[in-house]
Design an enzyme around this catalytic site. Structure first.
Site, PDB file in Angstrom:
ATOM      1  N   HIS A 137       3.930  -4.324   6.436  1.00 56.79           N
ATOM      2  CA  HIS A 137       3.077  -5.338   7.066  1.00 56.79           C
ATOM      3  C   HIS A 137       1.879  -5.674   6.178  1.00 56.79           C
ATOM      4  O   HIS A 137       1.448  -4.862   5.364  1.00 56.79           O
ATOM      5  CB  HIS A 137       2.653  -4.926   8.484  1.00 56.79           C
ATOM      6  CG  HIS A 137       1.576  -3.891   8.591  1.00 56.79           C
ATOM      7  ND1 HIS A 137       1.569  -2.945   9.596  1.00 56.79           N
ATOM      8  CD2 HIS A 137       0.460  -3.636   7.863  1.00 56.79           C
ATOM      9  CE1 HIS A 137       0.498  -2.187   9.470  1.00 56.79           C
ATOM     10  NE2 HIS A 137      -0.189  -2.585   8.427  1.00 56.79           N
ATOM     11  N   GLU A 143       3.493  -7.882  11.482  1.00 60.52           N
ATOM     12  CA  GLU A 143       4.509  -6.833  11.515  1.00 60.52           C
ATOM     13  C   GLU A 143       5.894  -7.409  11.214  1.00 60.52           C
ATOM     14  O   GLU A 143       6.167  -8.577  11.517  1.00 60.52           O
ATOM     15  CB  GLU A 143       4.541  -6.207  12.920  1.00 60.52           C
ATOM     16  CG  GLU A 143       3.244  -5.545  13.344  1.00 60.52           C
ATOM     17  CD  GLU A 143       3.069  -4.146  12.748  1.00 60.52           C
ATOM     18  OE1 GLU A 143       3.602  -3.860  11.663  1.00 60.52           O
ATOM     19  OE2 GLU A 143       2.383  -3.342  13.394  1.00 60.52           O
ATOM     20  N   ASN A 200       5.511  -0.030   6.744  1.00 62.64           N
ATOM     21  CA  ASN A 200       6.655  -0.881   7.087  1.00 62.64           C
ATOM     22  C   ASN A 200       6.584  -2.247   6.408  1.00 62.64           C
ATOM     23  O   ASN A 200       7.327  -3.152   6.744  1.00 62.64           O
ATOM     24  CB  ASN A 200       6.738  -1.057   8.613  1.00 62.64           C
ATOM     25  CG  ASN A 200       5.485  -1.709   9.192  1.00 62.64           C
ATOM     26  OD1 ASN A 200       4.557  -2.047   8.458  1.00 62.64           O
ATOM     27  ND2 ASN A 200       5.466  -1.883  10.494  1.00 62.64           N
ATOM     28  N   ASP A 229      -8.274  -8.724   9.958  1.00 59.76           N
ATOM     29  CA  ASP A 229      -7.756  -8.351  11.271  1.00 59.76           C
ATOM     30  C   ASP A 229      -8.739  -7.489  12.057  1.00 59.76           C
ATOM     31  O   ASP A 229      -9.764  -7.043  11.523  1.00 59.76           O
ATOM     32  CB  ASP A 229      -6.393  -7.638  11.129  1.00 59.76           C
ATOM     33  CG  ASP A 229      -6.393  -6.550  10.062  1.00 59.76           C
ATOM     34  OD1 ASP A 229      -7.470  -6.149   9.620  1.00 59.76           O
ATOM     35  OD2 ASP A 229      -5.298  -6.099   9.684  1.00 59.76           O
TER      36      ASP A 229
HETATM   37  C1  GLP Z   1      -3.807  -1.304   8.907  1.00 58.72           C
HETATM   38  C2  GLP Z   1      -4.448  -2.655   8.622  1.00 58.72           C
HETATM   39  C3  GLP Z   1      -3.914  -3.261   7.354  1.00 58.72           C
HETATM   40  C4  GLP Z   1      -3.941  -2.234   6.263  1.00 58.72           C
HETATM   41  C5  GLP Z   1      -3.010  -1.101   6.615  1.00 58.72           C
HETATM   42  C6  GLP Z   1      -2.897  -0.027   5.547  1.00 58.72           C
HETATM   43  O1  GLP Z   1      -2.672  -1.362   9.686  1.00 58.72           O
HETATM   44  N1  GLP Z   1      -4.242  -3.593   9.665  1.00 58.72           N
HETATM   45  O2  GLP Z   1      -4.663  -4.418   7.035  1.00 58.72           O
HETATM   46  O3  GLP Z   1      -3.544  -2.828   5.069  1.00 58.72           O
HETATM   47  O4  GLP Z   1      -3.511  -0.508   7.787  1.00 58.72           O
HETATM   48  O5  GLP Z   1      -3.848   0.956   5.728  1.00 58.72           O
HETATM   49  P1  GLP Z   1      -4.064   2.213   4.804  1.00 58.72           P
HETATM   50  O6  GLP Z   1      -4.743   1.705   3.580  1.00 58.72           O
HETATM   51  O7  GLP Z   1      -4.948   3.132   5.584  1.00 58.72           O
HETATM   52  O8  GLP Z   1      -2.727   2.778   4.517  1.00 58.72           O
END
Ligand code: GLP
Length: 242
Positions: A139, A144, A137, A68
């Site tokens: 995702h 989402e 959440n 992403d």
């Molecule tokens: C973002 C990314 C996700 C990632 C998520 C968790 O929203 N788009 O791909 O998995 O954050 O991030 P973190 O590891 O910082 O909790």
């Protein structure tokens, strides 16, 4: 069934995840790897850099696709996922630059760019191992919770929960982009292997719902249950509600 590894701490999680990627590259030098960003995989990337420096790994034939990217952030923006990936991995290992694929948040025609992204994944024969994180959440990528989910790579609106969670990387919540490009659920589930990483108490509820038995569009990560070869590597805190 999703296979679960509960490691003692973040270091254990990072080592386990890096060793799974290393064995994938060792067994197939031209592996196609799907990468994710966020705080969770940072330790894994730094372990991979270490293994590369020790001469244990060669990325010369590896092809990568990132999950992403924020819409509107150029590759040199410090909070873009382009920037993150170069800082944590690509500047330190020998993946040929032409083998690196990350959605471009500033593409002129975003829809066309998304379609081309999925085509490119298919053209190299699909993803061998896709790394995933998980949002508080539930995702994955930026898919989402919603009444329906997108199958293929597309532009999505970020939820309030995600904007809040990701605001820690920006000066204020207002600076967090409201949209992102994300690989869709089918793009992700087509990978031959999935490895989701989860660390910390804040992920415990999402992990419980991911594994609870109900597959729901309200918990996009629960779709891992439908995949024949999915694993979750987590630390004790993320596993605390299981
Ligand atoms: C973002 C990314 C996700 C990632 C998520 C968790 O929203 N788009 O791909 O998995 O954050 O991030 P973190 O590891 O910082 O909790």
């Amino acid at each position: 069934m999703v296979k679960v590894y509960v490691m003692d701490n973040y270091e254990g999680l990072s080592n386990k995840a890096a060793s799974i990627i290393a064995s994938q590259i060792t067994l197939k030098e031209n592996s196609v790897l799907g990468f994710s960003t966020g705080s969770t995989p940072e330790g894994m990337y730094s372990r991979l850099v270490q293994m590369y420096r020790q001469g244990l790994l060669d990325f010369n034939k590896v092809v990568t696709f990132n999950l992403d990217e924020y819409v509107g952030l150029s590759p040199d923006h410090p909070q873009s996922y382009h920037y993150f990936m170069h800082q944590h991995l690509f500047n330190h290992v020998n993946v040929p630059p032409e083998n690196i694929n990350i959605p471009l948040g500033t593409a002129e025609n975003l829809e066309e760019h998304c379609r081309a992204y999925d085509k490119k994944i298919a053209a190299v024969g699909g993803i061998d191992l896709q790394v995933l994180g998980i949002g508080v959440n539930g995702h994955i990528g930026f898919n989402e919770p919603d009444r329906c989910l997108s199958a293929w790579t597309c532009v999505v609106d970020l939820s309030e929960a995600t904007i809040k969670a990701n605001s820690r990387f920006f000066n204020s919540e207002d600076e967090v982009p409201r949209q992102a490009i994300t690989m869709g659920m089918a793009s992700i589930l087509h990978a031959r292997r999935l490895m989701l990483l989860a660390s910390g108490k804040s992920k415990a509820r999402a992990i419980r719902e991911t594994l609870s038995g109900k597959v729901s569009t309200q918990v996009p990560a629960s779709f891992l249950q439908l995949h024949p070869n999915a694993i979750i590597v987590m630390d004790k805190e993320a596993a605390s509600l299981l």
